[in-house]
Scaffold this motif. Sequence first.
Motif, mmCIF file in Angstrom:
data_model
loop_
_atom_site.group_PDB
_atom_site.id
_atom_site.type_symbol
_atom_site.label_atom_id
_atom_site.label_comp_id
_atom_site.label_asym_id
_atom_site.label_seq_id
_atom_site.Cartn_x
_atom_site.Cartn_y
_atom_site.Cartn_z
ATOM 1 N N PRO A 95 31.476 20.130 118.753
ATOM 2 C CA PRO A 95 31.410 20.114 117.291
ATOM 3 C C PRO A 95 30.839 21.414 116.737
ATOM 4 O O PRO A 95 30.056 22.099 117.399
ATOM 5 N N GLN A 96 31.244 21.760 115.510
ATOM 6 C CA GLN A 96 30.708 22.951 114.860
ATOM 7 C C GLN A 96 30.267 22.605 113.443
ATOM 8 O O GLN A 96 30.809 21.696 112.814
ATOM 9 N N PHE A 97 29.286 23.356 112.949
ATOM 10 C CA PHE A 97 28.636 23.015 111.686
ATOM 11 C C PHE A 97 28.315 24.284 110.893
ATOM 12 O O PHE A 97 28.305 25.388 111.434
ATOM 13 N N ASP A 98 28.050 24.086 109.602
ATOM 14 C CA ASP A 98 27.517 25.188 108.807
ATOM 15 C C ASP A 98 26.071 24.938 108.392
ATOM 16 O O ASP A 98 25.459 25.772 107.732
ATOM 17 N N ALA A 99 25.516 23.796 108.784
ATOM 18 C CA ALA A 99 24.096 23.517 108.545
ATOM 19 C C ALA A 99 23.646 22.437 109.525
ATOM 20 O O ALA A 99 24.460 21.671 110.048
ATOM 21 N N ALA A 100 22.340 22.380 109.783
ATOM 22 C CA ALA A 100 21.804 21.376 110.701
ATOM 23 C C ALA A 100 20.362 21.065 110.337
ATOM 24 O O ALA A 100 19.617 21.945 109.891
ATOM 25 N N TRP A 101 19.990 19.797 110.534
ATOM 26 C CA TRP A 101 18.593 19.373 110.443
ATOM 27 C C TRP A 101 18.212 18.817 111.805
ATOM 28 O O TRP A 101 18.794 17.855 112.282
ATOM 29 N N ALA A 102 17.251 19.465 112.461
ATOM 30 C CA ALA A 102 16.760 19.050 113.775
ATOM 31 C C ALA A 102 15.351 18.501 113.606
ATOM 32 O O ALA A 102 14.459 19.217 113.154
ATOM 33 N N ASP A 103 15.140 17.244 113.958
ATOM 34 C CA ASP A 103 13.859 16.583 113.702
ATOM 35 C C ASP A 103 13.053 16.401 114.985
ATOM 36 O O ASP A 103 13.610 16.045 116.033
ATOM 37 N N GLU A 104 11.749 16.638 114.884
ATOM 38 C CA GLU A 104 10.795 16.479 115.992
ATOM 39 C C GLU A 104 11.256 17.215 117.249
ATOM 40 O O GLU A 104 11.288 16.665 118.359
ATOM 41 N N ILE A 105 11.590 18.487 117.091
ATOM 42 C CA ILE A 105 12.131 19.243 118.218
ATOM 43 C C ILE A 105 11.107 19.450 119.331
ATOM 44 O O ILE A 105 11.483 19.653 120.491
ATOM 45 N N ALA A 106 9.814 19.391 119.017
ATOM 46 C CA ALA A 106 8.798 19.563 120.061
ATOM 47 C C ALA A 106 8.790 18.386 121.031
ATOM 48 O O ALA A 106 8.213 18.485 122.117
ATOM 49 N N LYS A 107 9.433 17.272 120.661
ATOM 50 C CA LYS A 107 9.501 16.100 121.534
ATOM 51 C C LYS A 107 10.809 16.050 122.317
ATOM 52 O O LYS A 107 10.971 15.172 123.170
ATOM 53 N N TRP A 108 11.736 16.946 122.044
ATOM 54 C CA TRP A 108 13.020 16.918 122.753
ATOM 55 C C TRP A 108 12.801 17.173 124.234
ATOM 56 O O TRP A 108 12.061 18.077 124.617
ATOM 57 N N ARG A 109 13.476 16.409 125.059
ATOM 58 C CA ARG A 109 13.331 16.544 126.519
ATOM 59 C C ARG A 109 14.081 17.745 127.059
ATOM 60 O O ARG A 109 13.693 18.332 128.068
#
Length: 282
Positions: A95-109
């Motif tokens: 998939p491709q996007f022109d915007a993104a919201w990434a939440d709680e990235i410090a918890k991503w494995r």
Amino acid sequence: RVWLILAGRGVGKSRTGAEWVRALAECRRAGRIALVGETAGDARDVMIEGESGLLACCPPWSRPLYEPSKRRVTWPNGAVATCFSADDPDQLRGPQFDAAWADEIAKWRYEAAWDNLMLGLRLGADPRCVATTTPKPRAWLSRLMADPRTVVTRGGTRENAANLAPAFLDQILSRYDGTRLGRQEIEGEYLVDTPGALWTRSLLAAARAPVGSLPALARIVVAVDPAVTSGAESDETGLVVAGRDTGDGFWVLEDLSARLSPDLWARRAVDAFARHQADAVV
């Protein structure tokens, strides 16, 4: 490129992320938006259906259509936001996007989830991402913070006291204020040292020699501690180059540790052996 909101609990990170996405979608500045949570449940329960999520922030006259089975939110003007789980990095391949919201990235494995998101952020003239998280030490998060294309906004819980329950503030401040956990979760400090660690960053920094000022070395060794496997969840293969000077001082010259298969760590060890003109591989 990235707006990183690194702040304590209750500051308003989720509300900010939701309002940012809503603003882009309603004026059609972004037509394809990624919503990436730590898990599929987090993306649904926090980013879309939560008290500060997208559905709660959008007014009735511009309320998007939410289709849970398709993991999709569609605005009346055609803008579309799609949910993804950082627990499945391969979801973000393609998939491709022109915007993104990434939440709680410090918890991503998996760091691969962030890498795949960035590789897909390629639509439009100026693709952007907002990342919202309570700070936790992560090597790749440190690199993101140091990137000149990242703008970092910080904040502590007290700054949003007017919008938080007094009982909540009283409880967490009385219990955690002044503690290490409180510095991280309330003040939003990015703490990189592990409590009780034998080697702290300040101790290592004090022992670091400026480039080009190392003394003459009597011996140089490449040391390898192979891991049993080389998958995404495996331990790293430890691979360092160290030397001893004529005064019995010891120096770490390079750290090449990584998740590597045997052929790759062997090649890396041989390259380091040649580059540093080492005496042995251990």
